[in-house]
Design an enzyme around this catalytic site. Structure first.
Site, PDB file in Angstrom:
ATOM      1  N   THR A  40     -20.112  58.765 -42.437  1.00 55.10           N
ATOM      2  CA  THR A  40     -20.714  57.713 -43.240  1.00 55.10           C
ATOM      3  C   THR A  40     -21.337  58.331 -44.469  1.00 55.10           C
ATOM      4  O   THR A  40     -21.603  59.521 -44.507  1.00 55.10           O
ATOM      5  CB  THR A  40     -21.796  57.009 -42.393  1.00 55.10           C
ATOM      6  OG1 THR A  40     -21.189  56.496 -41.212  1.00 55.10           O
ATOM      7  CG2 THR A  40     -22.470  55.871 -43.141  1.00 55.10           C
TER       8      THR A  40
ATOM      9  N   GLY B 140     -23.311  57.757 -37.028  1.00 52.54           N
ATOM     10  CA  GLY B 140     -23.122  57.127 -35.727  1.00 52.54           C
ATOM     11  C   GLY B 140     -24.421  56.741 -35.045  1.00 52.54           C
ATOM     12  O   GLY B 140     -25.331  56.178 -35.646  1.00 52.54           O
TER      13      GLY B 140
END
Length: 604
Positions: free
Chosen positions: A412, A495
């Site tokens: 991310t 995550g």
């Protein structure tokens, strides 16, 4: 200083810091290693750096050039929204291992004109033309053909089956239409120029690209999928090296179309048809109507009070409320009675995480398909009830989800931008696992996300797969408020690390007085295990991963309390942090960035 030093001691050996001892000492070189630790600092923790300060604008991203792109947009007269979109576009090019226009986006935005905090959920939905039964049948066929192991559980992590509609471009235009100032073609122009002219690859991203290439080369050997992946990122059959010049002309062309023709080019126009044509021969792939029908939504952020501040997160289908549940539990104990690096502080935070994540597994899903007791999950009474389950002396063998009553490795990127008018943007964007699904539409220069892997296949589960449904999401932006005004825009990617990281940052700052940079540089934990929103439940006790900055004494005590501890020095598990702190009293911003990534903070 004593609290900060104790947390850092094991990461800086073999050199003993005189600052920690409070006296002058002679450096002692270990007989086992000649590794060199950090030097000294005149102020602050010896293992951290100074925050970056500015007054007129600031950007904190995971790549130095993306931060500079954002600052340039601010200097051109753009606001924080314009700069955040520009930085996100640049990161999709420069950090393809973490994000891109093939993924989803979540945004928290403070509007100084209306003095209101806005939330945007830019997550995409599963294919409307594929039922749960069809999905299960296709997974079974993959096992029968040897594409998946016979004992594989859940939805495959790669290929067309985990692909959901990308929500990022829609999210850009949604916030831009409402709050932006510069035209979109001007906002995207810097990334288009870098895509065509090239930029030098930074070290951490080169590391992740190398890992991704090894996976894709093995997984897609001999297939057209590998050809598209290789021609876009791995020319010559190898990953770009640190400092090498990388270009992606296809992505530049795609962004140029989006800048000129707008949002609908991606969801209803020429790009949508190219993407649909790419998936057309694949079983279970997205169709044109999936793109054409996509629309994100404005949502109301939720908050919990901790130490006189309010942390705000976005509601499910994301996991942001897990951070709020952790704080709701932790507010029932005064952590400052122990040092920050103590086993007791880690124990309470880890047990709070385990309790919160049991509820994540049970309740968090697309609210259009599930009735989630949000108010009850965040209530003080429920927080006290869950806190009462923590044994202060030992790790509980197993926790289950609660029954809240409503009273009468992923990958991310996170970025944050502030402008001189006080607008703050907290933005997170991702392709999920690795670089994404491995699905690269012909000639468009990006990879589709594999976010659909996070659906459950368990019938009756709130997060069970269904056509046109949004999967459980891990990416979460955050905003810290006090007295109705923003104090800090921040996030920590990675995550399930994200809610755990959000809480650790706040504990470091609000309980232990660390500054905005020290709070991110301090050693972290990641607890992995317990129940999962996919229905694939692991070891109830789980594993507690710690960074080397945690002392041997604390590790031994945690193990004696029953935690299964592993020390991980890679930095990979523990996320990537960026933050902008608003100092209203002095009229300045203080920014922090992640030492575990390549990023920088820039300001003016």
């Amino acid at each position: 200083m004593r609290t900060l030093c104790k947390l850092a001691l094991s990461v800086i050996t073999p050199i003993l810091l005189s600052a920690c001892a409070g006296q002058t000492t002679t450096p002692e070189v270990s007989a086992v290693t000649n590794e060199l630790g950090p030097g000294g600092r005149p102020v602050g923790a010896a293992w951290s750096r100074s925050p970056v300060y500015g007054t007129r604008g600031m950007a904190a991203t995971a790549h130095p050039l993306a931060s500079q792109v954002a600052l340039d947009v601010l200097k051109q007269g753009g606001n924080a929204v314009d700069a955040a979109i520009a930085a996100n576009a640049a990161l999709g090019l420069m950090e393809p291992t973490g994000n891109g226009i093939g993924g989803d986006i979540f945004i928290l935005l403070w509007d100084p004109k209306t003095k209101k905090l806005h939330g945007y959920n830019g997550s995409g939905r599963s294919p409307k033309g594929q039922s749960l039964a069809e999905l299960k049948s296709r997974i079974a066929a993959m096992k029968a053909s040897g594409e998946l192991p016979e004992d594989y559980q859940g939805i495959p992590s790669h290929g067309p089956l985990p692909v959901s509609v990308p929500g990022t471009v829609d999210g850009w235009f949604a916030v831009h239409d409402r709050f932006g100032s510069l035209p979109m073609n001007q906002i995207l122009a810097p990334t288009i120029d870098y895509a065509r002219g090239g930029f030098p690859v930074s070290p951490v991203i080169a590391y992740y690209l190398d890992r991704s290439w090894a996976f894709f080369e093995r997984t897609y050997a001999g297939t057209p999928h590998l050809e598209n992946i290789q021609s876009t990122w791995f020319k010559g059959g190898k990953a770009p090296e640190t400092g090498s010049i990388f270009t992606n002309a296809d992505l530049g062309k795609t962004l140029e179309v989006i800048g000129q023709d707008g949002r609908d080019a991606f969801y209803k126009g020429s790009l949508a048809r190219q993407m649909a044509d790419y998936f057309e021969p694949m079983d279970g792939g997205l169709a044109y109507e999936d793109f054409a029908d996509h629309k994100g939504e404005w949502v109301e952020p939720g908050g919990v009070t901790y130490k006189g501040y309010e942390l705000y997160e976005l509601p499910p289908n994301g996991q942001g409320f897990a951070a709020l549940q952790m704080l709701s539990i932790l507010k029932n104990v005064d952590l400052t009675q122990w040092e920050r690096g103590s086993a007791e502080v880690f124990h309470y935070m880890v047990e709070a995480k385990r309790l919160a994540f049991e509820d994540v597994a049970r309740y968090y899903a697309d609210p259009d398909y599930s009735d989630i007791p949000l108010e009850g999950l965040l209530s003080d009474a429920y927080g006290r009830e869950r806190f009462a389950l923590i044994d202060p002396k030992k790790a509980s063998a197993e926790f289950g989800p609660g029954d809240p009553k409503i009273e009468g490795e992923g990958d991310t990127t996170y970025l944050t931008v502030a402008d001189e008018n006080g607008m703050l943007v907290s933005l997170i964007q991702s392709n999920y696992r690795g670089m994404g699904s491995g699905m690269v539409p012909d000639g468009l220069g990006f990879m589709f996300q594999d976010r659909g892997e996070l659906f459950s296949l368990e019938e009756g589960h709130p997060n069970v797969y269904a056509p046109g449904k949004r999967p459980f999401h891990t990416i979460i932006p955050a905003m810290l408020m006090k007295d109705g005004l923003p104090v800090m825009s921040y996030g920590l990617m990675g995550g399930s690390m994200q809610p755990q990281g959000h809480v650790q940052i706040l504990v470091n700052m609000l309980d232990y007085g660390m500054n905005v940079q020290e709070a991110g540089d301090a050693a972290r934990f990641l607890h992995d295990g317990g129940s999962d929103p996919t229905g694939d439940h692991g070891d109830p006790l789980g594993t507690l991963y710690l960074e080397p900055g945690v002392s041997a004494e604390t590790i031994a005590k945690l193990e004696a309390m029953g935690h299964k501890v592993k020390v991980d020095s890679s930095g990979v598990r523990f996320g990537g942090y960026q933050a902008i702190y608003v100092d209203r009293e002095r009229g300045s911003f203080a920014g922090a960035t992640e030492m575990r990534k390549d990023g920088t903070v820039v300001a003016w």
